[in-house]
Scaffold this active site. Structure first.
Site, mmCIF file in Angstrom:
data_model
loop_
_atom_site.group_PDB
_atom_site.id
_atom_site.type_symbol
_atom_site.label_atom_id
_atom_site.label_comp_id
_atom_site.label_asym_id
_atom_site.label_seq_id
_atom_site.Cartn_x
_atom_site.Cartn_y
_atom_site.Cartn_z
ATOM 1 N N CYS A 168 -50.634 66.731 46.111
ATOM 2 C CA CYS A 168 -49.616 66.661 47.168
ATOM 3 C C CYS A 168 -50.266 66.843 48.541
ATOM 4 O O CYS A 168 -50.010 66.061 49.470
ATOM 5 C CB CYS A 168 -48.544 67.729 46.931
ATOM 6 S SG CYS A 168 -47.087 67.544 47.987
ATOM 7 N N CYS A 169 -51.135 67.838 48.680
ATOM 8 C CA CYS A 169 -51.828 68.047 49.955
ATOM 9 C C CYS A 169 -52.714 66.857 50.301
ATOM 10 O O CYS A 169 -52.802 66.455 51.460
ATOM 11 C CB CYS A 169 -52.675 69.313 49.895
ATOM 12 S SG CYS A 169 -51.751 70.856 50.017
ATOM 13 N N CYS B 46 -46.312 74.359 54.411
ATOM 14 C CA CYS B 46 -45.067 73.724 53.995
ATOM 15 C C CYS B 46 -44.132 74.762 53.381
ATOM 16 O O CYS B 46 -44.574 75.698 52.706
ATOM 17 C CB CYS B 46 -45.365 72.616 52.978
ATOM 18 S SG CYS B 46 -46.273 71.223 53.667
ATOM 19 N N CYS C 224 -44.337 75.912 49.651
ATOM 20 C CA CYS C 224 -45.612 76.487 49.214
ATOM 21 C C CYS C 224 -46.046 77.694 50.044
ATOM 22 O O CYS C 224 -47.212 78.096 49.992
ATOM 23 C CB CYS C 224 -46.702 75.425 49.259
ATOM 24 S SG CYS C 224 -46.371 73.974 48.239
ATOM 25 N N CYS D 154 -55.878 73.650 51.746
ATOM 26 C CA CYS D 154 -55.228 72.358 51.536
ATOM 27 C C CYS D 154 -56.230 71.223 51.432
ATOM 28 O O CYS D 154 -55.903 70.141 50.946
ATOM 29 C CB CYS D 154 -54.238 72.070 52.661
ATOM 30 S SG CYS D 154 -54.999 71.900 54.282
#
Length: 267
Positions: free
Chosen positions: A154-155, A237, A240, A263
């Site tokens: 995702c990162c 985010c 997270c 990240c």
């Protein structure tokens, strides 16, 4: 902490960059070997000689060095919108500098509000860097809440890849990384060459503490994300990031419950 003697000025414009590609025109970057040599020279010049009583350069000296060697149009500031200390400091010497805001689609409301305040009050050019896919498009391809199942992917998709693309064409980027944030950042240099992205990387606030950052923000009335005073010394985010308990390092609230600590932007 060393502060400047100026105050914030009205901001310039904003640009949205889907996939990370900024739209501002800038000079053709110098050859990589020339940029590497500049980074090495700057690192030597600003490191000081602590063993012989010569201190490391302060943030103002670092940014002045950049201004002597790089056009403003060739520089970018990466800002998470936890605060505007770094954009404000850089703008005193490079007014109108591009500020890259990685809009992952998952930020806290307070982070977007801080971004808007920076655009309104600081003399910078905000570039909203967006991933190739919206959150909905990513959910459709990878399944809902990829951040919970594979935070690294995702990162990579929503931060690392867009940043890499957005840095294309610049010669130098500033970051707000500080040595006190986590064990992984203890040895952060003031200046280095970023091999991954192919440009000079400058961390002028590396030696600052969290209190130094807050002191600067109060002294110059720069925008600060209100979450900083609500137990979030490091803001990522929303899904997270959790508040940090007393005694934990500032980044302990990032990806809590997993082995992930970065990240990927600074590794």
């Amino acid at each position: 902490m060393s502060a400047t003697d100026t105050t914030a000025t009205p901001a310039a414009t904003a640009t949205t960059a889907r996939g990370g590609a900024a739209t501002q025109s800038r000079p053709e970057p110098r050859p990589v070997e020339e940029l590497k040599a500049l980074a090495e020279a700057g690192a030597r010049e600003l490191a000081g000689d602590p063993e012989n009583g010569v201190p490391e350069a302060n943030p103002a000296d670092v940014i002045r060095w950049v201004s002597r060697n790089f056009d403003t149009a060739a520089c970018a500031v990466a800002c998470s919108m936890a605060d505007a200390a770094l954009p404000h400091y850089v703008a005193q010497y490079q007014p109108g500098v591009d500020v890259l805001f990685l809009d992952t689609g998952y930020h806290f409301r307070e982070t977007y509000d801080t971004r808007n305040e920076v655009a309104r009050r600081v003399d910078v050019h905000i570039v909203d860097v967006l991933p190739e896919q919206t959150v909905e498009e990513q959910d459709a391809e990878f399944g809902k809440d990829l951040f919970a199942r594979d935070p690294g992917l995702c990162c990579a998709r929503r931060k690392v890849a867009p940043l890499k693309k957005s840095l294309n064409g610049y010669e130098l980027w500033f970051t707000g990384v500080r040595r006190d944030e986590a064990p992984t950042r203890t040895n952060t240099p003031l200046i280095t060459f970023d091999e991954k992205n192919g440009l000079v990387k400058v961390n002028p606030l590396a030696a600052w503490s969290f209190d130094d950052l807050l002191d600067y923000s109060r002294a110059f009335e720069v925008p600060v994300n209100p979450l900083l005073s609500q137990g979030y010394p490091s803001i990522g985010c929303q899904p997270c990031t959790r508040p940090v308990a007393e005694g934990e390092d500032p980044r302990a609230g990032r990806w809590a419950g997993s082995t992930k600590t970065e990240c990927g932007l600074h590794t």
